[in-house]
Design a protein around this motif. Structure first.
Motif, short mmCIF file in Angstrom:
data_model
loop_
_atom_site.label_atom_id
_atom_site.label_comp_id
_atom_site.label_asym_id
_atom_site.label_seq_id
_atom_site.Cartn_x
_atom_site.Cartn_y
_atom_site.Cartn_z
N LEU A 60 0.82 -1.21 0.00
CA LEU A 60 0.00 0.00 0.00
C LEU A 60 0.86 1.26 0.00
N ASP A 61 0.41 2.27 -0.74
CA ASP A 61 1.11 3.56 -0.74
C ASP A 61 0.80 4.36 0.51
N ARG A 62 -0.37 4.12 1.08
CA ARG A 62 -0.72 4.80 2.33
C ARG A 62 -1.23 3.74 3.31
N GLN A 63 -1.11 4.04 4.58
CA GLN A 63 -1.48 3.09 5.61
C GLN A 63 -2.52 3.70 6.54
N PRO A 64 -3.31 2.84 7.17
CA PRO A 64 -4.29 3.37 8.12
C PRO A 64 -3.57 3.95 9.33
N ASP A 65 -4.21 4.91 10.00
CA ASP A 65 -3.62 5.47 11.22
C ASP A 65 -3.55 4.41 12.31
N GLN A 66 -4.56 3.57 12.35
CA GLN A 66 -4.60 2.47 13.31
C GLN A 66 -5.51 1.39 12.76
N PHE A 67 -5.39 0.19 13.30
CA PHE A 67 -6.24 -0.90 12.83
C PHE A 67 -6.39 -1.93 13.93
N THR A 68 -7.62 -2.40 14.10
CA THR A 68 -7.90 -3.47 15.05
C THR A 68 -8.46 -4.65 14.27
N LYS A 69 -7.82 -5.80 14.41
CA LYS A 69 -8.26 -7.00 13.70
C LYS A 69 -9.58 -7.49 14.28
N GLU A 70 -10.23 -8.41 13.55
CA GLU A 70 -11.51 -8.96 13.99
C GLU A 70 -11.42 -9.62 15.36
N ASP A 71 -10.24 -10.17 15.69
CA ASP A 71 -10.07 -10.85 16.98
C ASP A 71 -9.73 -9.87 18.11
N GLY A 72 -9.69 -8.57 17.79
CA GLY A 72 -9.41 -7.57 18.81
C GLY A 72 -7.95 -7.14 18.90
N GLU A 73 -7.07 -7.84 18.18
CA GLU A 73 -5.64 -7.48 18.21
C GLU A 73 -5.45 -6.13 17.52
N VAL A 74 -4.74 -5.24 18.21
CA VAL A 74 -4.47 -3.92 17.65
C VAL A 74 -3.15 -3.99 16.90
N VAL A 75 -3.17 -3.57 15.65
CA VAL A 75 -1.97 -3.54 14.82
C VAL A 75 -1.32 -2.18 15.00
N ARG A 76 -0.11 -2.19 15.45
CA ARG A 76 0.65 -0.94 15.65
C ARG A 76 1.33 -0.57 14.34
N LEU A 77 1.07 0.64 13.87
CA LEU A 77 1.62 1.08 12.59
C LEU A 77 2.65 2.16 12.77
#
Length: 113
Positions: free
Chosen positions: A96-113
Motif C-alpha cells: 500500500l502507498d498509504r497506511q491506516p492510522d490504526q487498525f484493530t483486527k476482527e479478533d481484537g488485536e491492535v496492529v501498531r503502525l
C-alpha cells in the motif's frame, strides 16, 4: 486494513466463484510462488487428497486448487506495488502507498503502525 487505509478493494470470492487455471497461474507467477507456497492445509481436503506429501508435483497441486478452491490460502492481494499472500494481514502494508492510522483486527488485536 486496506479499507482502513482509504482504498476500495475489489474482492474476489474465489471460494464461491472458483479459479481458472490461467488466473491462478498468473497470480502465482506475479508472486514468484509455487502452488505449495499458497496451499492451505487446515480446514481443507489437502491431506485427504495426498497433497501434503513433498513429492506431489506442482501441477497436481494446481489442478487440485482449481477443483477445490478452498485449497488456496488467502488473502492474495494485488496492487500496483505487487502481488502477495497477505498472511499475517499486516503483510499487506508493504503493498500500500498509504497506511491506516490504526487498525484493530476482527479478533481484537491492535496492529501498531
Amino acid at each position: 486494513m486496506i479499507e482502513a487505509a482509504g482504498y476500495a478493494p475489489t474482492i474476489v470470492e474465489y471460494r464461491k466463484t472458483g479459479w481458472t487455471r490461467d488466473k491462478l497461474g498468473d497470480l502465482l507467477a506475479a508472486m514468484d510462488a509455487k502452488p505449495r507456497d499458497v496451499l492451505r492445509e487446515k480446514g481443507t481436503p489437502a491431506a485427504e487428497l495426498g497433497l501434503l506429501d513433498p513429492s506431489v508435483p506442482d501441477e497436481a497441486i494446481l489442478e487440485a486448487m482449481v477443483e477445490h478452491p478452498i485449497l488456496v490460502n488467502r488473502p492474495i492481494v494485488v496492487t500496483p506495488k505487487g502481488t502477495k499472500l497477505c498472511r499475517p494481514s499486516e503483510a499487506v502494508l508493504d503493498l500500500l502507498d498509504r497506511q491506516p492510522d490504526q487498525f484493530t483486527k476482527e479478533d481484537g488485536e491492535v496492529v501498531r503502525l
